[in-house]
Design an enzyme around this catalytic site. Structure first.
Site, PDB file in Angstrom:
ATOM      1  N   TYR A 260       0.883  -1.162   0.000  1.00  0.00           N
ATOM      2  CA  TYR A 260       0.000   0.000   0.000  1.00  0.00           C
ATOM      3  C   TYR A 260       0.916   1.205   0.000  1.00  0.00           C
ATOM      4  O   TYR A 260       1.801   1.312   0.854  1.00  0.00           O
ATOM      5  CB  TYR A 260      -0.879   0.015   1.248  1.00  0.00           C
ATOM      6  CG  TYR A 260      -2.112  -0.851   1.167  1.00  0.00           C
ATOM      7  CD1 TYR A 260      -2.929  -0.834   0.047  1.00  0.00           C
ATOM      8  CD2 TYR A 260      -2.475  -1.675   2.231  1.00  0.00           C
ATOM      9  CE1 TYR A 260      -4.071  -1.611  -0.017  1.00  0.00           C
ATOM     10  CE2 TYR A 260      -3.620  -2.459   2.179  1.00  0.00           C
ATOM     11  CZ  TYR A 260      -4.412  -2.423   1.054  1.00  0.00           C
ATOM     12  OH  TYR A 260      -5.540  -3.197   0.991  1.00  0.00           O
TER      13      TYR A 260
ATOM     14  N   ASP B 229      -6.229  -0.972  -6.457  1.00  0.00           N
ATOM     15  CA  ASP B 229      -7.697  -0.901  -6.434  1.00  0.00           C
ATOM     16  C   ASP B 229      -8.221  -0.312  -5.125  1.00  0.00           C
ATOM     17  O   ASP B 229      -9.396  -0.428  -4.815  1.00  0.00           O
ATOM     18  CB  ASP B 229      -8.317  -2.290  -6.671  1.00  0.00           C
ATOM     19  CG  ASP B 229      -7.888  -3.318  -5.631  1.00  0.00           C
ATOM     20  OD1 ASP B 229      -7.291  -2.931  -4.601  1.00  0.00           O
ATOM     21  OD2 ASP B 229      -8.153  -4.515  -5.850  1.00  0.00           O
TER      22      ASP B 229
ATOM     23  N   HIS C  78     -10.074  -7.386  -5.242  1.00  0.00           N
ATOM     24  CA  HIS C  78      -9.780  -7.319  -3.806  1.00  0.00           C
ATOM     25  C   HIS C  78     -10.760  -8.195  -3.016  1.00  0.00           C
ATOM     26  O   HIS C  78     -11.185  -7.858  -1.907  1.00  0.00           O
ATOM     27  CB  HIS C  78      -9.891  -5.858  -3.354  1.00  0.00           C
ATOM     28  CG  HIS C  78      -8.959  -5.437  -2.255  1.00  0.00           C
ATOM     29  ND1 HIS C  78      -7.929  -4.547  -2.446  1.00  0.00           N
ATOM     30  CD2 HIS C  78      -8.906  -5.762  -0.944  1.00  0.00           C
ATOM     31  CE1 HIS C  78      -7.297  -4.335  -1.288  1.00  0.00           C
ATOM     32  NE2 HIS C  78      -7.864  -5.066  -0.359  1.00  0.00           N
TER      33      HIS C  78
HETATM   34  N1  FMN Z   1      -5.358  -7.085  -0.623  1.00  0.00           N
HETATM   35  C1  FMN Z   1      -4.346  -6.197  -0.552  1.00  0.00           C
HETATM   36  O1  FMN Z   1      -3.810  -5.815  -1.578  1.00  0.00           O
HETATM   37  N2  FMN Z   1      -3.904  -5.744   0.666  1.00  0.00           N
HETATM   38  C2  FMN Z   1      -4.461  -6.145   1.835  1.00  0.00           C
HETATM   39  O2  FMN Z   1      -4.053  -5.717   2.912  1.00  0.00           O
HETATM   40  C3  FMN Z   1      -5.539  -7.067   1.777  1.00  0.00           C
HETATM   41  N3  FMN Z   1      -6.126  -7.496   2.916  1.00  0.00           N
HETATM   42  C4  FMN Z   1      -7.136  -8.394   2.841  1.00  0.00           C
HETATM   43  C5  FMN Z   1      -7.716  -8.853   4.022  1.00  0.00           C
HETATM   44  C6  FMN Z   1      -8.712  -9.798   3.986  1.00  0.00           C
HETATM   45  C7  FMN Z   1      -9.312 -10.291   5.259  1.00  0.00           C
HETATM   46  C8  FMN Z   1      -9.173 -10.299   2.732  1.00  0.00           C
HETATM   47  C9  FMN Z   1     -10.251 -11.330   2.670  1.00  0.00           C
HETATM   48  C10 FMN Z   1      -8.604  -9.832   1.568  1.00  0.00           C
HETATM   49  C11 FMN Z   1      -7.596  -8.877   1.593  1.00  0.00           C
HETATM   50  N4  FMN Z   1      -6.992  -8.412   0.420  1.00  0.00           N
HETATM   51  C12 FMN Z   1      -5.962  -7.518   0.503  1.00  0.00           C
HETATM   52  C13 FMN Z   1      -7.412  -8.906  -0.907  1.00  0.00           C
HETATM   53  C14 FMN Z   1      -6.688 -10.206  -1.263  1.00  0.00           C
HETATM   54  O3  FMN Z   1      -5.332  -9.990  -1.536  1.00  0.00           O
HETATM   55  C15 FMN Z   1      -7.316 -10.879  -2.487  1.00  0.00           C
HETATM   56  O4  FMN Z   1      -7.433  -9.950  -3.534  1.00  0.00           O
HETATM   57  C16 FMN Z   1      -8.683 -11.493  -2.185  1.00  0.00           C
HETATM   58  O5  FMN Z   1      -8.740 -11.955  -0.864  1.00  0.00           O
HETATM   59  C17 FMN Z   1      -8.942 -12.663  -3.111  1.00  0.00           C
HETATM   60  O6  FMN Z   1     -10.207 -13.148  -2.915  1.00  0.00           O
HETATM   61  P1  FMN Z   1     -10.559 -14.454  -2.035  1.00  0.00           P
HETATM   62  O7  FMN Z   1     -10.476 -14.027  -0.605  1.00  0.00           O
HETATM   63  O8  FMN Z   1     -11.955 -14.751  -2.479  1.00  0.00           O
HETATM   64  O9  FMN Z   1      -9.592 -15.555  -2.379  1.00  0.00           O
END
Ligand code: FMN
Length: 368
Positions: A136, A164, A255
């Site tokens: 980030y 995003d 995301h």
């Molecule tokens: N994506 C980021 O780029 N940075 C983050 O800090 C971040 N935190 C996340 C926290 C949680 C609890 C979840 C569920 C997702 C987060 N994501 C974050 C998005 C994930 O990298 C990813 O795009 C997403 O979880 C994929 O979908 P899925 O959970 O259905 O496999």
């Protein structure tokens, strides 16, 4: 009467257990998505619109699931994507995922907003284990530069810049749970005036720079030799722009449905992107990754057939870790390997280089 680990037969089973055993606030943070959560649901639904066109009589005695991602050899074409606040689900946090990834020779993407410190997560890896950094971008570019160069020095093999999330999405389930304790030493929130009334996500994200733009890409390319991948690209125009900007890859991602509701699923965007890249001879200029809603090995196979180099998986490993710790993560990864080996046989492919668009019927995707 929680099911024992051996009663989890697929990745979705871990979610049901986690929902029952996790603290309400932690469950709300992990499971929530933006607004009406339409995009999160679509992330699963989109995979259900793609069907296989298997080939028979291919001698599928021996199956090889291995591939490379950004030059690193892995046992199976998925990686553990970045998810913030691992200690909400398990007191040890992200290092549990590090150990699981090691055992199965898959890559872990380390989140900027991890509960463990970055160095703890790198220290938990064994020699030669590949990790990437999710970034980030801080309003203070000196902090960003320090984070990036430290990651490179510690051996990270890829820089995934999240594009995003100029502002964190509104995850109402998370907001309602009146998040009160981050329970972490989140590195980038220090000094910020943290407002805890808006849920966990918003409490920790005020440092993110909404002014980030294409003009910043040359600067990133100048401060690191790590391959740079834009995480959260959502249409073919931006994939082509990324290509011309000189980055090494993109993650087609929304995301996990946590940002813009009514963003399309990554797999749908992939089906839009690849034909255009092939037409323009750009398909080998970038590595294309997809995440969101990947729960079955058939999902992984579909994404590879459509041209993805690999897929990211988020929540299932958080749920497995929250419910059962490392044995849960281990089993979740093994289940995916077993599923993928069997399904490769059933579609008639011995290895991932044989996966191609003729093996899938995408007429059900709404773009057609
Ligand atoms: N994506 C980021 O780029 N940075 C983050 O800090 C971040 N935190 C996340 C926290 C949680 C609890 C979840 C569920 C997702 C987060 N994501 C974050 C998005 C994930 O990298 C990813 O795009 C997403 O979880 C994929 O979908 P899925 O959970 O259905 O496999």
């Amino acid at each position: 009467n929680m099911p024992i680990l051996e009663q989890c037969y697929n990745l979705l089973d871990f979610e049901a257990v986690a929902k029952n055993v996790m603290k309400r606030t932690a469950w709300a943070y992990y499971s929530s998505a933006a607004d009406d959560e339409i995009t999160m649901r679509e992330n699963r639904n989109a995979y259900h619109k793609i069907w296989f066109r298997p080939r028979v009589l291919q001698d599928v005695t021996d199956i090889d699931l291995s591939t490379t991602m950004l030059g690193t050899k892995v046992d199976i074409p998925f990686y553990v994507t970045a998810t913030a606040l691992g200690k909400l689900g398990n007191p040890e946090g992200e290092v549990v995922l590090t150990r699981g990834a090691r055992k199965h020779n898959v890559i872990q993407m380390i989140p900027t907003l991890a509960s463990c410190s970055f160095d703890e997560i790198v220290d938990a890896a064994e020699d030669g284990q590949c990790q990437w950094l999710q970034l980030y971008v801080n309003k203070n570019r000196d902090i960003t530069k320090r984070i990036v160069q430290h990651a490179e020095k510690r051996g990270c093999k890829g820089l995934f810049i999240t594009v995003d999330a100029p502002q964190l999405g509104r995850r109402e389930k998370d907001m309602r749970s009146k998040f009160s304790d981050v329970g972490s030493n989140v590195q980038s929130s220090s000094g910020d005036n943290v407002d805890r009334s808006q849920g966990a996500a918003r409490a920790i994200s005020s440092f993110i720079d909404p002014s980030l733009s294409w003009k910043d890409i040359p600067w990133f390319l100048s401060i690191t030799k790590m391959p740079i991948i834009l995480k959260g690209v959502q249409c073919v125009e931006d994939v082509i722009r990324a290509c011309h900007a000189g980055v090494h890859g993109v993650v087609l991602s929304n995301h996990g449905g946590r940002q813009l509701d009514f963003a399309r699923s990554g797999i749908e965007v992939l089906a839009e992107v690849m034909p255009v890249l092939r037409e323009r001879g750009l398909e080998n200029k970038l590595e294309i990754f997809v995440d969101g809603g990947v729960r079955r090995a058939t999902d992984i196979i579909k994404a590879l057939c459509l041209g993805a180099k690999g897929v990211g998986i988020g929540r299932p490993f958080l749920y497995a870790m929250s419910a059962y710790g490392l044995p849960g993560v281990d089993r979740a990864m093994q289940l995916l390997k077993d599923e993928m080996e069997m399904n490769m046989r059933l579609i008639g492919c011995q290895n991932v280089t044989q996966l191609n668009p003729s093996l899938v019927d995408t007429r059900g995707l709404s773009m057609h």
